[in-house]
Every structure is written in structure tokens, then in C-alpha cells.
Design a protein around this motif. Sequence first.
Motif, mmCIF file in Angstrom:
data_model
loop_
_atom_site.group_PDB
_atom_site.id
_atom_site.type_symbol
_atom_site.label_atom_id
_atom_site.label_comp_id
_atom_site.label_asym_id
_atom_site.label_seq_id
_atom_site.Cartn_x
_atom_site.Cartn_y
_atom_site.Cartn_z
ATOM 1 N N GLY A 223 38.690 44.524 43.148
ATOM 2 C CA GLY A 223 39.438 44.496 44.399
ATOM 3 C C GLY A 223 39.926 45.869 44.836
ATOM 4 N N GLY B 83 38.773 47.888 48.243
ATOM 5 C CA GLY B 83 39.822 48.254 49.186
ATOM 6 C C GLY B 83 39.897 49.752 49.416
ATOM 7 N N PHE C 11 47.241 42.415 39.605
ATOM 8 C CA PHE C 11 46.051 41.567 39.530
ATOM 9 C C PHE C 11 45.725 41.140 38.096
ATOM 10 C CE2 PHE C 11 41.346 41.286 41.076
ATOM 11 C CZ PHE C 11 41.432 39.911 41.058
ATOM 12 N N PHE D 204 41.339 36.675 46.873
ATOM 13 C CA PHE D 204 42.120 37.835 46.459
ATOM 14 C C PHE D 204 41.369 39.129 46.752
ATOM 15 C CE2 PHE D 204 44.991 40.294 43.830
ATOM 16 C CZ PHE D 204 46.172 39.569 43.889
ATOM 17 N N ILE D 205 40.071 39.140 46.484
ATOM 18 C CA ILE D 205 39.288 40.343 46.770
ATOM 19 C C ILE D 205 39.211 40.588 48.270
ATOM 20 C CG2 ILE D 205 36.968 41.335 46.636
ATOM 21 C CD1 ILE D 205 36.760 40.042 43.846
ATOM 22 N N TYR E 266 49.172 44.436 44.736
ATOM 23 C CA TYR E 266 48.124 43.604 44.157
ATOM 24 C C TYR E 266 47.349 44.362 43.075
ATOM 25 C CZ TYR E 266 48.806 40.379 48.103
ATOM 26 O OH TYR E 266 49.323 39.503 49.015
ATOM 27 N N SER E 267 47.127 45.655 43.292
ATOM 28 C CA SER E 267 46.400 46.451 42.299
ATOM 29 C C SER E 267 47.117 46.448 40.961
ATOM 30 C CB SER E 267 46.234 47.889 42.801
ATOM 31 O OG SER E 267 45.452 47.956 43.964
ATOM 32 N N PHE F 113 42.204 42.487 49.218
ATOM 33 C CA PHE F 113 42.076 43.911 48.910
ATOM 34 C C PHE F 113 41.281 44.632 49.997
ATOM 35 C CE2 PHE F 113 43.083 42.988 44.374
ATOM 36 C CZ PHE F 113 43.992 44.010 44.158
#
Length: 502
Positions: A300, A304, A278, A354-355, A274-275, A358
Amino acid sequence: MTAAAAETRSDTPDDTPAGGRTEGRARRGGRWIERWDPEDERFWRETGERVARRNLAFSVLCEHIGFSVWSLWSVMVLFMGPEYGIDPAGKFFLVAVPTLVGGVLRVPYTFAVARFGGRNWTVMSAAMLLVPTAMAAVVMEPGTSYGTFLLVAALAGVGGGNFASSMTNINSFYPLRKKGWALGLNAGGGNIGVPVIQLVGLLVIGTAGAAHPRIVLAVYVPLIVLAAVLAALFMDNLAPVTNDTGAALDAAREPHTWVMSLLYIGTFGSFIGYSFAFGLVLQNQFARTPLQAASLTFLGPLLGSLIRPVGGRLADRFGGARITLGTFVAMGLATGVVIYASAERSLPVFLAGFIALFVLSGLGNGSTYKMIPGIFQAKALRRGLAGEEAAVYGRRLSGAAMGLIGAVGALGGLAINLAFRQSFLVAGSGTPAFVSFLACYVVCGAVTWGVYLRPVVRGRRAGQGARAQARVVCEAAGPDGSDAAAGATEADGERGPAYAEV
């Protein structure tokens, strides 16, 4: 600092008489510690904790920069406008390549610590980060071929390998009771390298514009040099951590290594995948400009990363399996929110879901890594080992397993980026990809319950029955029956759940 000065430092453990030196210490030099027993509380209190904390601090610094370099191309693609001639699918594949290389490198990086020493390898691996950074500065301009970009992006994979060697090294410094917090802090501090380089990219785009990606690279070159120098000056090698290829084979034969690899795909694979993706998702699904995407991308990964040590601390207190299961349940719910927002094109709801993913992946990262040493310590106890013998067995296998688990988990990030690539090619959005991620979290949660928590519940129920039966035996046998009760309870403890504290 000279070798002689290092040898006489008051906080460097030694098992020789005052003023004396072991043969190994004299042979290797002052940066090698010959005796290390963190499970000995007196040793830990008097000298071990100070040494471990110092090594942890500089390990975090080097791993932090390694993560920044590993995620470099998630930032570089934000600078690639139409003049670069690369479509969204090509960009998703570009950011996936470092994930693949970094995942593969984690296996040899794990064993490099035992081969060269934790301090020595940290210096070497930090210095190697100069290569992908300098090469990116050379090629980062319109007109460069896509194949060249792929090759240079692959070089950034060396930053991903740093995580495995760093975690293996710090795992050896800390006692089992503190591994969750120490490994979580080490990994969390490293993970923060992802949002930090994204913030640097945001600053450059917001001030100099999207035509100046080389400024980002110019920031990191001196930082890489500084990290390597500080590691050389202040870190130590542990002589008891010897090269043991048999440990790798034993870890590979152990089913728990592959079960934990699956769980780490669900946690760390989600975080790193995801990082990297994104910003591209925001650009392609919600039509954000490079500046708009960069202003949101870092949030995010930052949250995380910061919460990863909390996941380790919670695992220390409540058990890693319990925290990991709760994390997967919550990740499934958050993914459901993201699927709804993706289908409805609702950016605020999408960002919230989404956050949350994370943050939850960060918690899960800390709890799953805490489980690894606990699992192998439990296996040592079940084999009849105790004390330092059990601790050595646990460190040996858990250190080797961490490399394999970290490598497979990182490949989960590759799978996420490839899933996004295919999803945008076929459907023009990330919704199908998120549906597949939801299925993955369901599987991971079921495995966590079935392998690590269900046996605990069944063991406790069996234990209650055994204790009730023992009471009946006591009443029938009279005063001497107390021994029978004790024996039944002890036997139940031996047969009981091996992973209650994992």
C-alpha cells in the motif's frame, strides 16, 4: 568540490557580469545562489531548470531516508514477539509517538531552510538521522523497558521533520507552473522510504528471522552518511529565501492555511497513519504472523508513494481542488469497502479496499500540495500584484504555510494510530476506527467543495449573466457600446473565482 570550483560552474545562476561576483556571493561562498527567478522563462530554460533538477534529485534521496527512519518503528514492532511483553495497544502507541514528534518538528524545520540555507540544512538534518538509528540498535532486545522504547521511538520523529524542510526548499526552486509535478515527485520519492524500509524488514524476517532487527538498522547507517555527503557536494542554498518570521505569522493568520491543514489531515494523515498501522492491523485483526504481515505491509505505501507525482501532475492540468474532491469521494467509497471487510473478517476484500485507500491518499497528497502555492498566488493577484512581485508574495506565504500544513497533516497520522489503539481496546477490531475515518473524509470533501469549488461554479454563473447583460448594453449603446462589453467581461474576471486553477 571546492568553493571556487562551485562558483564557476556553468549551471549556477548569477546576475553579475562574466567573471564578476556579488558581494554577498563572495561573502557566503560558492554554495549560495544570489539570484533566482524561476518565473523568468529565459532564466529557467538556460540555467534554472538544470540547477533545480539537481537539487530535487538529492532532496528526494535525503527525504527518502528520512521517511524510512520516521517509519522505523512500524517495522521494529513486527520483530517484537511475546518475549517483549508489549500488548497490541502498546505497539499502536509506540508507532504513534514518532508521528507526533515528526509533526511538531515540521514547523521549525520549515524555517530552518531560510535560517541556514536549503543545502546546509539538508546536510544537517540528514546527519541527525544517525541518532535514532544508532539508539534503536542499542535498545532493540527483550527486557528493555517500555519507557525506553518510547523515548527512542520519539527520536525517530526527526525523520518526519525532513519532509517540511525538503518541500519548502524545493518549492522555492520551481516556477508555479511546475510546482505540482516537482513537489509531487519530491514528496513521492520521500514517501517511498516507508515501503522500502518495510521491504528491508521483510527481507530480514524472511532470511535471518524475527530475532534480528539490528540488521535493518545496520543497512541504514551507511545510507544516511552517503546521503549527507552527497547533499553537501551537489546541493545549493538560495540567498533570496531569507529568514522571515513575519511570513509564519501571516500564514498562521490566513484561514486558507487551516482549511488546507484539514484537507492534508485527510490525505497525508491517512497515508502515514495507515503506513504505520497496517502491519499491526493485519497481525491483530487477521492473525497474520510477522512474516505474513511484512509481506503485505509494504504494498500500500509503495503504490501510494508512486502515484503522488501523478496527483500533482493531474492537479497542474485540471486544478488541485477538483482532483482533491474526487479523491475524498473515492476514499469514502473505499472506506466503506474496508468497513464491510473488517466486519466480515474477509482478508482479500480488506486488502483491496485498504490498498485503494493508500493509492487514493497518494493522489490526494499530490493534489493538495499543488493547491497551496496556487492559493497564495491567487491571493497575490487579487491584491493587485503582478509579475515577480506576485511570485515573491506567493512563495513567501506558501513556503511558510507548507510547514504549518505539513505539521498538522502529520498529526492526522497520530490520530489514526490512536483511533486504532482505542478501537482494538474497546471492540477488538479496527471497524469503529474505520467508521470515524469515513466521517472525516465526508467532512473533507464537503470543505473542498464549499471553499474551493462552489465559488467557482457560482462565479461562472454570475459571469454568464454579466456577459449577457453586457450584450444588451452593447446593442442599446450602438458601436461605442463595445467598450462597455469589454469592461463588463474584465470586471467579471476580476470578481470571478480566485481559485479556479488551484
